[in-house]
Design an enzyme around this catalytic site. Structure first.
Site, PDB file in Angstrom:
ATOM      1  N   GLU A 344      26.879  26.031  50.050  1.00  0.00           N
ATOM      2  CA  GLU A 344      26.244  26.953  50.998  1.00  0.00           C
ATOM      3  C   GLU A 344      26.837  28.357  50.978  1.00  0.00           C
ATOM      4  O   GLU A 344      27.242  28.880  52.018  1.00  0.00           O
ATOM      5  CB  GLU A 344      26.360  26.385  52.418  1.00  0.00           C
ATOM      6  CG  GLU A 344      25.629  25.079  52.585  1.00  0.00           C
ATOM      7  CD  GLU A 344      25.727  24.508  53.993  1.00  0.00           C
ATOM      8  OE1 GLU A 344      24.716  24.034  54.488  1.00  0.00           O
ATOM      9  OE2 GLU A 344      26.837  24.525  54.575  1.00  0.00           O
TER      10      GLU A 344
HETATM   11  C1  TNX Z   1      25.632  20.866  55.466  1.00  0.00           C
HETATM   12  S1  TNX Z   1      26.837  19.232  53.378  1.00  0.00           S
HETATM   13  C2  TNX Z   1      26.928  21.256  55.192  1.00  0.00           C
HETATM   14  C3  TNX Z   1      27.917  21.276  56.288  1.00  0.00           C
HETATM   15  C4  TNX Z   1      27.306  20.959  57.619  1.00  0.00           C
HETATM   16  C5  TNX Z   1      26.328  19.813  57.449  1.00  0.00           C
HETATM   17  C6  TNX Z   1      25.741  19.335  58.726  1.00  0.00           C
HETATM   18  C7  TNX Z   1      27.492  20.471  53.032  1.00  0.00           C
HETATM   19  C8  TNX Z   1      28.093  20.435  51.765  1.00  0.00           C
HETATM   20  N1  TNX Z   1      27.422  21.466  53.929  1.00  0.00           N
HETATM   21  O1  TNX Z   1      28.563  22.527  56.342  1.00  0.00           O
HETATM   22  O2  TNX Z   1      28.312  20.605  58.509  1.00  0.00           O
HETATM   23  O3  TNX Z   1      25.296  20.215  56.590  1.00  0.00           O
HETATM   24  O4  TNX Z   1      24.958  18.196  58.521  1.00  0.00           O
END
Ligand code: TNX
Length: 529
Positions: A344
């Site tokens: 992300e």
């Molecule tokens: C996605 S999964 C994220 C997290 C969040 C989560 C909540 C991932 C690699 N990143 O930063 O906490 O979704 O479901």
């Protein structure tokens, strides 16, 4: 601890189990009429690869039963101590642990085999007759998993912490069992909300019951830094001080982290530490202005947005910092992996991101460890030993071009911070609702159809903690889905069947009650009243 209609998740579930409350907890709904109960002993989760109950008279634990372990001590003998420790409180029996060589009857014997090819590194064979229980494995890990099976063959009251009425029967039969995947993991986000050492130990105990063998700790994120780094002390002193919502946070000292690693290792669980970067890094940027491109530290962050923070990838100090952190973590972590996140990132272009990941990979490798990263790291040039953790989707995909192995955590199946259904008082829903059946009814290798089985290292269930504030909240999201994930990871696809699984799951609930674990009474499962 969830606030609102129930006050806390514990109060909410207590109320619903007293049937004094309708509507606030999904657990309050009455279960549908279920099929007939399973025969005793047939409720083991994860389902063994092969299991035959003979119907002959069972083995009875009595005040005379002894646990016999291989001579010479070591890990195998410690598994015997662990077994006796499990059985003593409820039975009230002395269950002496003895080295092999003595005579006498009524023994549970743990044996190390010499390379029984059916069993591999984690498998075991268990033979039960009225006279004896013999558990055999190539390695201590297999003995430990055999002990978990033995535990589940006994009545649920065996989990009680004070003497209960027997009889303590183990059904006669033979089990030969070994796991489908090497990696059966659970991830706990201790960054968004902090969980104490004792809370994490409680979670480890739950994972051990279902033969989970990796605990991935998400140790840093925008909201908090949770592991002491001696060379950068403000990371925890300041960067660890808060959590989501601005409540006080916390962190593990290095000694506490080592204690967790040891506690997990005693249960054959490998700890995988994650420092998420180049994004999800606000807590570090807030602690050290020099890590920021403009030299100005941002404030601590108590919200739940993602993707807004990023390391200053052009500054040398960024890589000195990463080298220091990875060096200290590598020294504290006996397991072969360091997880670097990589997910992300919204503020870096692809080329900058790839260069960053490749440089971090070099640092991790230079400290003698293999790198794991979320999905997105696959765009960089990975070394063969690096591992990609799949999270974004549960649709069919190709194997990584460079030969990296995959850990499968597809959010619509394996994200146990997702709500079970629209009434779940905790959790998120961006990946949809993850019902127990969704968590169970999938086949990891079908998601990578073109690849050899060995491309899939295994499965892992992340629990992110934006909405979860204490370990009871985590239990409520984990149970009954962790047993589902455990069976996806352990049992052969051919031994898996939803109808049968949900009945075995129902039979586990009295065990959770004895262990004082909260769980969601999903309407998909034919719970006993
Ligand atoms: C996605 S999964 C994220 C997290 C969040 C989560 C909540 C991932 C690699 N990143 O930063 O906490 O979704 O479901």
């Amino acid at each position: 601890m969830i606030r609102g209609r129930c006050g806390s998740i514990r109060a909410c579930v207590l109320l619903s189990s007293l049937a004094a409350f309708a509507g606030g907890c999904a657990g309050a709904r009455a279960p549908g009429a279920g099929p007939a109960p399973l025969p005793a002993g047939n409720a083991v989760i994860p389902a063994p690869a092969s299991m035959r109950l003979t119907g002959a008279p069972p083995f009875q634990l009595t005040a005379d039963t002894r646990v016999v372990v291989p001579a010479g001590g070591g890990e195998a003998a410690r598994v015997g101590d662990y077994l006796a420790g499990l059985l003593r409180p409820a039975t009230g029996f002395p269950l002496q642990v003895e080295s092999a060589g003595g005579g006498g009857t009524s023994a549970i014997t743990l044996r190390l085999a010499t390379n029984d090819s059916r069993l591999g590194d984690e498998g075991y064979a268990l033979s039960v007759t009225a006279d004896s229980v013999v558990l055999t494995a190539n390695r201590p890990a297999g003995l430990f998993y055999g002990v978990q099976t033995l535990r589940q063959l006994l009545p649920p009251s065996i989990e009680a912490d004070r003497p209960r009425q027997g009889p303590w029967s183990i059904p006669a039969g033979r089990i030969v069992d070994s796991p489908r995947y090497q990696w059966r993991g659970a991830m706990l986000d201790v960054a968004r909300h902090f969980f104490t050492v004792d809370e994490v130990k409680q979670y480890i105990d739950l994972l051990a019951l279902y033969k989970i063998n990796h605990l991935h700790l998400h140790l840093s994120d925008d909201q908090g830094w949770r592991i002491q780094i001696r060379s950068w002390p403000r990371l925890t002193e300041y960067g660890g001080s808060l959590e989501v919502g601005g409540t006080p946070g916390g962190y593990y000292t290095q000694a506490e982290y080592e204690e967790l690693v040891r506690y997990a290792a005693d249960r054959f669980i490998t700890v995988v530490p994650e420092i998420d970067m180049p994004s999800h890094i606000n807590a570090a940027l807030a602690s050290y202005p020099e890590l920021n491109c403009d030299g100005v530290a941002p404030p601590l962050y108590g919200g739940t947005n993602v993707g807004f923070s990023a390391f200053c990838t052009g500054k040398d100090i960024t890589y000195r910092f990463i080298d220091d952190v990875m060096g200290e973590l590598a020294d504290l972590t006996p397991g072969p992996f360091l997880h670097v996140g990589g997910d992300e990132v919204k503020t870096l272009d692809q080329a900058t991101y790839n260069r960053f990941i490749e440089r971090v990979q070099q640092i991790v490798n230079a400290h003698g460890k293999r790198m794991i990263g979320w999905d997105e790291v696959e765009n960089a040039r990975l070394s063969p030993g690096s591992v990609v953790q799949v999270w974004r989707s549960d649709t069919v995909r190709a194997a990584p071009a460079n030969g990296s192995q995959l850990i499968m955590s597809p959010a619509p199946r394996a994200y146990f911070d997702m709500k079970y259904d629209s009434l779940t008082p905790l959790g998120l829903d961006w990946a949809g609702h993850v019902s127990v059946r969704k968590a169970y009814d999938w086949n990891p290798s079908a998601l990578v159809p073109s690849a050899a089985d060995s491309v899939i290292l295994g499965v892992e269930a992340p629990i992110w903690s934006e909405t979860l504030t204490d370990i009871h909240d985590v239990e409520y999201m984990a149970l009954p889905r962790i047993p589902a994930l455990a069976e996806v990871g352990w049992s052969p696809q051919s031994a898996r069947d939803w109808e049968n699984f949900r009945r075995r799951l129902a039979a586990q609930a009295p065990r959770w009650v004895q262990l004082r674990l909260l769980y969601f009474r999903s309407p998909e499962v034919p719970w006993k009243p």
